[in-house]
Design an enzyme around this catalytic site. Structure first.
Site, short mmCIF file in Angstrom:
data_model
loop_
_atom_site.label_atom_id
_atom_site.label_comp_id
_atom_site.label_asym_id
_atom_site.label_seq_id
_atom_site.Cartn_x
_atom_site.Cartn_y
_atom_site.Cartn_z
N CYS A 150 0.87 -1.25 0.16
CA CYS A 150 0.06 -0.08 -0.11
C CYS A 150 0.78 1.23 0.04
O CYS A 150 2.08 1.39 0.30
CB CYS A 150 -0.80 0.10 1.29
SG CYS A 150 -1.94 -1.46 1.33
N GLY B 262 -2.35 -0.67 6.36
CA GLY B 262 -2.34 -1.53 7.75
C GLY B 262 -3.80 -2.45 7.96
O GLY B 262 -4.69 -2.31 7.05
N LYS C 62 11.79 -17.79 -5.49
CA LYS C 62 11.89 -16.93 -6.45
C LYS C 62 11.02 -17.44 -7.75
O LYS C 62 10.25 -16.85 -8.45
CB LYS C 62 13.34 -16.77 -7.10
CG LYS C 62 14.10 -15.97 -6.20
CD LYS C 62 13.67 -14.50 -6.12
CE LYS C 62 13.87 -13.67 -5.22
NZ LYS C 62 13.25 -13.85 -4.16
N HIS D 110 13.24 -39.10 2.73
CA HIS D 110 12.31 -39.21 4.13
C HIS D 110 10.87 -38.63 3.62
O HIS D 110 10.10 -38.36 4.38
CB HIS D 110 12.75 -38.65 5.19
CG HIS D 110 14.25 -39.02 5.72
ND1 HIS D 110 14.09 -40.09 6.49
CD2 HIS D 110 15.41 -38.84 5.61
CE1 HIS D 110 15.36 -40.54 6.83
NE2 HIS D 110 16.31 -39.62 6.08
N LYS E 172 5.80 -5.42 -2.02
CA LYS E 172 6.87 -5.39 -2.16
C LYS E 172 7.36 -5.28 -0.26
O LYS E 172 8.34 -6.08 -0.04
CB LYS E 172 7.72 -4.17 -2.87
CG LYS E 172 9.10 -3.97 -2.71
CD LYS E 172 9.91 -5.28 -3.26
CE LYS E 172 11.44 -4.86 -3.16
NZ LYS E 172 12.19 -5.97 -3.50
#
Length: 605
Positions: free
Chosen positions: A2, A100, A482, A501, A600
């Site tokens: 934001c 938020g 990525k 495993h 980001k």
């Protein structure tokens, strides 16, 4: 995550608001909007497309104003839709934007509905707009101060009122907010970068602050409702460095900027000394009895790599915690621990909260490894190592990660030297390798054509497995992250020894298996694990060193890095994995720089 921009001036500030949103696009968003005060009325424009679409709507409506707020939203409460996009308005009198999460919004919503307020969205933000309106009697500053006392959660808000021209009120708790100081004009923003090119004079609001800007300046009340002064600093936000240049995507640009970023980060490092970590570093690092690393995502993988370095070089017990988990369990604090927080932005909400929790537990030795010198994390730690990666726009971190690794390796060397565990010859050799890193990375980047060929095969797959051992297991984790982030190929990473495993059950000819296989002490073990894959018909993609005796054959593709790089090998081996993810995403046609559902800077929990 934001973005907020607000302004009060004697000129048309709508272009400033739109340009500020453009500069914050890299954070990730799924809607955007602007509210401007024109002739005593608030006019709002919103879009669920990109900022450019918002700008086009603004131009077509010939919107102009000297007071306003703007926002890019990453959806939490309510789907990405126009009616959920910010700014939120209350009865045409109050407009508000918010970063938020308000945790007690349902309780407040019920109270406001009972008071006659109607809701047009599913957001927690609309609750705050109506709450401010319910408390507004002509003094917007006072109304916001009263409103935030009733909020539980994290927020940065900016508010305007239709009858208060040239005034914007902001508040923050858990999310960043800055004041920009111009000549006879003032600004609010969630990031100083939003104001690059408009003003370099920035004041950073602190936790719990409420601030009002107008043509004459700004005033602040702190969390205790006392008048507070916040110093104005000159901050060069690097506006020119965010240009895309000749590259197709910011991620591609940032991958290829890594030699320069590492050279900048290590500039002036001529010996192993605590100096790069701050004035108090020598005393505080010398007294550390253990290390606690707190981080999220890619930065967490940097911490996992650092654990190997610190324990092998300095012989200090090191614990690496996912920051979002650390503060929600009953941990056993060590008052002599060095708490290292790692973050690209320095505003990562979970990592900041974990740092504060560690401090409450009596762990006072704190160090931030961070790319943003003005961030909350840097301001709240006793010591700092500032990476010099430059602005990173792509959501999938690349150059921030490798510069973090360089800083953490230097920390391991310093701790080893302070504990008299770093012989002079070893110090000289490690420094030589650090200085050579930019050239070594440049050589790894030259492997791009071979990785493009791999990526074309990967683009047709829906699943992939990444394997590594020891130092390189965190690099396998980073490679898988990525790939899944930007190509949307499901990818998992495991320590190669864990294959039998459980994960071996997934291996078929349709599951490519990427193996990080440097020429280290675990190479023969890794070779055995590769044979387990081949025996089940799996197709291997192996990143080896020049002197590794692994030959290409049917079902096994091999790319050799130019040289073996010892303890610093993880920094080299991650580069081909970045290129593989980038070109796989390119082949699949995804939005490389703005992958779906991601942001980001994660400034909410």
């Amino acid at each position: 995550m934001c973005g907020i921009v607000g302004a009060a001036a004697r000129r048309d500030i709508v272009p400033v608001l739109i340009e500020g949103l453009r500069r914050l696009e890299y954070r990730g968003y799924d809607s955007c909007g602007v509210a401007a005060l024109t002739d005593g009325a608030l006019e709002r424009v919103r879009s669920v497309a990109r900022v450019e679409d918002l700008a086009s709507q603004v131009r077509s409506r010939k919107l102009a104003a000297d007071t306003g707020i703007a926002h890019t939203r990453w959806a939490t409460h309510g789907a990405p839709a126009t009616h959920n996009a910010h700014p939120m308005m209350s009865r045409g009198q109050i407009a508000l934007v918010h970063n938020g999460i308000i945790e007690n919004y349902e309780e407040l919503r019920a109270q406001l509905k009972a008071a006659g307020y109607e809701f047009d969205s599913q957001t927690d933000t609309e609750v705050v707009a109506h709450l401010v309106h319910s408390l507004y009697d002509g003094d917007l500053f006072q109304a916001v101060r009263r409103a935030v006392k009733r909020l539980t959660g994290a927020y940065a808000i900016a508010v305007v009122a239709s009858d208060r021209p040239h005034s914007v009120v902001g508040a923050r708790a858990g999310s960043p907010l800055v004041v920009g100081v111009g000549e006879g004009e003032m600004f609010l923003a969630s990031d100083a970068l939003a104001l690059a090119g408009t003003t370099e004079r920035i004041a950073f609001l602190e936790e719990g602050d409420v601030a009002e800007i107008d043509l004459g300046g700004f005033r602040v009340r702190d969390a205790s409702d006392r008048e507070a002064r916040r110093p104005v600093r000159t901050v060069q936000a690097g506006a020119s460095k965010v240009d895309l240049g000749p590259y197709r995507h910011y991620m591609q640009k940032e991958i290829f900027e890594q030699p320069g970023a590492l050279a900048d980060t290590l500039e002036g490092v001529e010996s192993v000394t605590p100096a790069p970590f701050g004035k108090e570093a020598a005393r505080m690092l010398r007294g550390a009895k253990s290390v606690l690393v707190l981080a999220c995502g890619t930065s967490y993988y940097a911490g996992l790599t650092a654990k190997h370095w610190i324990e092998s070089l300095a012989r200090l017990p090191t614990q690496v915690e996912i920051a979002s988990e650390y503060r929600y369990r009953a941990s056993v604090p060590d008052k002599d621990a060095l708490v290292v927080v790692v973050s690209q932005s320095g505003e990562t909400a979970d990592t900041l909260a974990a740092l504060r929790h560690a401090r409450k537990l009596g762990q006072k030795r704190s160090l931030a490894v961070c790319n943003v010198p003005t961030s909350a994390m840097v301001r709240e730690t006793k010591m700092q190592f500032l990476t010099r990666a430059g602005t990173e726009i792509g959501v999938a971190s690349t150059k921030a990660f490798t510069t973090q690794l360089a800083g953490l390796f230097l920390l391991a060397l310093v701790l080893a030297k302070l504990r008299r565990r770093l012989p002079a010859r070893a110090e000289k050799e490690h420094l030589r390798r650090l200085r050579h890193l930019p050239n070594a990375i440049a050589a790894a980047l030259a492997l791009e054509p071979q990785l493009i060929a791999w990526a074309e095969r990967f683009a047709k797959k829906e699943h992939a497995l990444f394997l590594g051992r020891g130092l390189h297991y965190p690099i396998a984790l980073e490679g898988a992250l990525k790939l899944k982030e930007i190509s949307y190929i499901h990818a998992e990473a495991y320590p190669a020894g864990e294959l039998k495993h459980g994960p071996l059950a997934l291996v078929t000819e349709d599951m490519p298996v990427v193996t990080v296989a440097p020429n280290d002490t675990l190479l023969e073990k890794v070779k055995s694990n590769m044979q387990e894959v081949r025996a089940r018909g799996g197709e291997l993609y192996v990143l080896a060193d020049a002197d590794t005796r692994i030959a290409p054959q049917e079902g096994m593709h091999v790319i050799r890095l130019p040289e073996h790089y010892g303890l610093l090998s993880p920094i080299l081996h991650v580069v081909p994995l970045q290129l593989l993810a980038y070109h796989a995403a390119l082949a699949r046609g995804t939005d490389v720089d703005k992958p779906r559902n991601l942001a980001k800077s994660v400034t909410v929990e």
